[in-house]
Design a protein around this motif. Structure first.
Motif, PDB file in Angstrom:
ATOM      1  N   SER A  19      -4.549  -1.026   4.313  1.00 11.66           N
ATOM      2  CA  SER A  19      -3.786  -2.272   4.155  1.00 11.66           C
ATOM      3  C   SER A  19      -2.650  -2.430   5.145  1.00 11.66           C
ATOM      4  O   SER A  19      -2.068  -3.512   5.247  1.00 11.66           O
ATOM      5  CB  SER A  19      -3.210  -2.343   2.735  1.00 11.66           C
ATOM      6  OG  SER A  19      -2.383  -1.210   2.464  1.00 11.66           O
ATOM      7  N   GLY A  20      -2.316  -1.383   5.902  1.00 12.72           N
ATOM      8  CA  GLY A  20      -1.202  -1.541   6.826  1.00 12.72           C
ATOM      9  C   GLY A  20      -1.067  -0.393   7.809  1.00 12.72           C
ATOM     10  O   GLY A  20      -1.341   0.762   7.480  1.00 12.72           O
ATOM     11  N   GLY A  30       0.806  -1.211   0.000  1.00 11.41           N
ATOM     12  CA  GLY A  30       0.000   0.000   0.000  1.00 11.41           C
ATOM     13  C   GLY A  30       0.841   1.263   0.000  1.00 11.41           C
ATOM     14  O   GLY A  30       2.069   1.224   0.040  1.00 11.41           O
ATOM     15  N   LYS A  31       0.135   2.395  -0.047  1.00 11.12           N
ATOM     16  CA  LYS A  31       0.780   3.703  -0.090  1.00 11.12           C
ATOM     17  C   LYS A  31       0.167   4.617   0.974  1.00 11.12           C
ATOM     18  O   LYS A  31      -0.977   4.442   1.378  1.00 11.12           O
ATOM     19  CB  LYS A  31       0.613   4.340  -1.468  1.00 11.12           C
ATOM     20  CG  LYS A  31       1.282   3.568  -2.594  1.00 11.12           C
ATOM     21  CD  LYS A  31       1.077   4.271  -3.929  1.00 11.12           C
ATOM     22  CE  LYS A  31       1.760   3.515  -5.065  1.00 11.12           C
ATOM     23  NZ  LYS A  31       1.554   4.185  -6.382  1.00 11.12           N
ATOM     24  N   VAL A  86       0.272   4.921   8.040  1.00 14.93           N
ATOM     25  CA  VAL A  86      -0.858   4.108   7.566  1.00 14.93           C
ATOM     26  C   VAL A  86      -0.767   3.980   6.056  1.00 14.93           C
ATOM     27  O   VAL A  86      -0.397   4.931   5.370  1.00 14.93           O
ATOM     28  CB  VAL A  86      -2.210   4.743   7.958  1.00 14.93           C
ATOM     29  CG1 VAL A  86      -3.377   3.882   7.499  1.00 14.93           C
ATOM     30  CG2 VAL A  86      -2.290   4.954   9.463  1.00 14.93           C
ATOM     31  N   MET A  87      -1.105   2.790   5.547  1.00 13.91           N
ATOM     32  CA  MET A  87      -1.062   2.553   4.105  1.00 13.91           C
ATOM     33  C   MET A  87      -2.411   2.066   3.607  1.00 13.91           C
ATOM     34  O   MET A  87      -3.126   1.340   4.311  1.00 13.91           O
ATOM     35  CB  MET A  87       0.043   1.559   3.773  1.00 13.91           C
ATOM     36  CG  MET A  87       1.430   2.132   4.020  1.00 13.91           C
ATOM     37  SD  MET A  87       2.773   0.953   3.792  1.00 13.91           S
ATOM     38  CE  MET A  87       2.457  -0.193   5.102  1.00 13.91           C
ATOM     39  N   PHE A  88      -2.717   2.495   2.385  1.00 17.11           N
ATOM     40  CA  PHE A  88      -3.955   2.105   1.733  1.00 17.11           C
ATOM     41  C   PHE A  88      -3.650   1.519   0.365  1.00 17.11           C
ATOM     42  O   PHE A  88      -2.717   1.950  -0.322  1.00 17.11           O
ATOM     43  CB  PHE A  88      -4.881   3.319   1.547  1.00 17.11           C
ATOM     44  CG  PHE A  88      -5.576   3.774   2.793  1.00 17.11           C
ATOM     45  CD1 PHE A  88      -6.876   3.369   3.065  1.00 17.11           C
ATOM     46  CD2 PHE A  88      -4.941   4.617   3.692  1.00 17.11           C
ATOM     47  CE1 PHE A  88      -7.534   3.793   4.210  1.00 17.11           C
ATOM     48  CE2 PHE A  88      -5.583   5.050   4.839  1.00 17.11           C
ATOM     49  CZ  PHE A  88      -6.886   4.638   5.096  1.00 17.11           C
TER      50      PHE A  88
END
Length: 316
Positions: free
Chosen positions: A205-206, A106-107, A197-199
Motif C-alpha cells: 500500500s505504500g 498500512g504497516k 514499505v507498507m502493506f
C-alpha cells in the motif's frame, strides 16, 4: 527519538496555514528516521507526514519532488509534495527545507513471505520502467567514490577480521567500477528496506523515504532491496524469497547478460554502502538520542555474500 530539529506547535501552525487543510489536531515526532526529522501531522482534512531535511544540499530537493510526481502520476503508492495555496511544494520551517506529504496507509512487515517479496520486486520494476527513458539526473552522495574514500578512512578503526573483509570489498569496487557504471540505468529508490514499505494485509500500500533516491544502475537498487527483504536467520540469502522478488521483477524488466555477470559483485557493493554509513552514524551520533542501526548487520551480510549461489533469471 530521531528528531534533530524540534518544532513547537505555534511554529507548525504558522507553517501549515498556507496549505488550507484545516486546524492542526495533533502532531508527533517519528522515531524511526536516522537522517531527517519527521513528524506525523493530523489536520482536519487528513493525515500527513512533515519532513525537515537535515542532510544533503537544498538544491537536490526539486529532484525528489519531481521524481515523486512522476511516480505518483504513474499510479504508484508513493508520497508526493502537497502544494500550498501559491503552488509551492518545498518550503522552510525552523530554518530547514520542509515538505508536507500525505500519510500512506498500512504497516511495515518484519517477516516477509514470498508474496511480499514478489510485490516488492514488481514495484521496483515499475519505478525503473517509469523513469529509465527519461531519467531525472541526481548523483548519489553515497556512491562508489564515497564508498572508496569513506572505507579507507574507517579501515584503521576496525579489527583485523573486519579490515580484511572491507579491504577486499573496496578492492573489488575499484576493479569493477567502470563496469558497474556502464550497467542499464534508471531512477533508483536506493533505500528500499522493509521499514520503507507498507502493506495492508498482503497488499503493498505504500513506499516511502525517497531521500536517498538518485539516478544510477538499476541492478544496484535490486541488490540493496534483496539484501534486506530476502534474508535467512544467519544474514544469508533466503532463496525462495529472492527468487520470488527477482522473478516478479524480471517478468516486467528482463535482466541483461552484463547484469547477470556483475550480480554477486553488486550484492556485496550494496552491503558495503550500508555497513559504512552505519559505522559513520554510530561514530557521529554516539550518546545522542538518535536511532542508530547496528553496523554489524551489514558486516555479517557482506561476509555471507562472499560466495553467491543465487543467479539472476535470464531468458536464453
Amino acid at each position: 527519538m530521531s528528531v534533530f530539529t524540534p518544532v513547537s506547535r505555534p511554529e507548525l501552525e504558522t507553517f501549515l496555514a498556507p496549505y488550507e487543510l484545516g486546524r492542526l489536531l495533533d502532531f508527533q515526532g517519528i522515531a524511526a528516521g536516522t537522517e531527517n526529522s519527521n513528524f506525523f501531522v493530523s489536520l482536519e482534512k487528513g493525515e500527513f507526514v512533515l519532513t525537515l531535511i537535515e542532510r544533503g544540499p537544498a538544491e537536490d530537493l526539486p529532484f525528489f519532488i519531481d521524481l515523486l510526481d512522476v511516480l505518483h502520476d504513474a499510479d504508484m503508492p508513493v508520497p508526493y509534495a502537497v502544494r500550498d495555496r501559491e503552488g509551492h511544494g518545498l518550503r522552510q520551517l525552523c530554518g530547514k527545507p520542509a515538505l508536507l506529504q500525505p500519510r500512506l496507509s498500512g504497516k511495515h512487515v518484519k517477516a516477509p513471505n514470498n508474496q511480499h517479496c514478489a510485490q516488492v520486486g514488481e514495484l521496483l520494476a515499475h519505478i525503473h520502467l517509469a523513469t529509465r527513458e527519461r531519467i531525472i539526473e541526481r548523483r548519489t552522495d553515497r556512491g562508489l567514490d564515497w564508498m572508496l574514500s569513506a572505507g579507507a578512512e574507517l579501515l584503521p578503526g576496525l579489527d583485523a577480521e573486519q579490515s580484511g573483509l572491507l579491504r577486499s570489498a573496496l578492492q573489488e569496487i575499484e576493479a569493477h567500477k567502470a563496469q558497474i557504471l556502464a550497467l542499464p540505468k534508471a531512477n533508483l529508490h536506493a533505500d528500499l528496506f522493509r521499514d520503507n514499505v507498507m502493506f495492508e494485509g498482503t497488499h503493498l500500500s505504500g513506499l516511502i523515504d525517497f531521500y536517498n533516491a538518485c539516478s544510477g544502475p538499476m541492478l544496484y537498487d535490486i541488490a540493496i532491496t534483496l539484501n534486506d527483504w530476502c534474508l535467512d536467520a544467519n544474514g544469508g540469502i533466503d532463496l525462495p524469497h529472492a527468487q520470488a522478488l527477482l522473478g516478479a521483477y524480471a517478468g516486467l524488466r528482463p535482466f541483461t547478460a552484463a547484469e547477470a555477470e556483475l550480480w554477486p559483485v553488486m550484492l556485496r557493493v550494496g552491503c558495503v554502502r550500508f555497513w559504512l554509513s552505519r559505522l559513520i552514524a554510530a561514530r557521529d551520533f554516539a550518546g545522542m538520542d538518535v536511532t542508530i542501526h547496528d553496523p554489524r548487520e551489514f558486516e555479517v551480510r557482506l561476509a555471507q555474500r562472499q560466495h553467491v549461489a543465487l543467479k539472476l533469471p535470464i531468458a536464453l
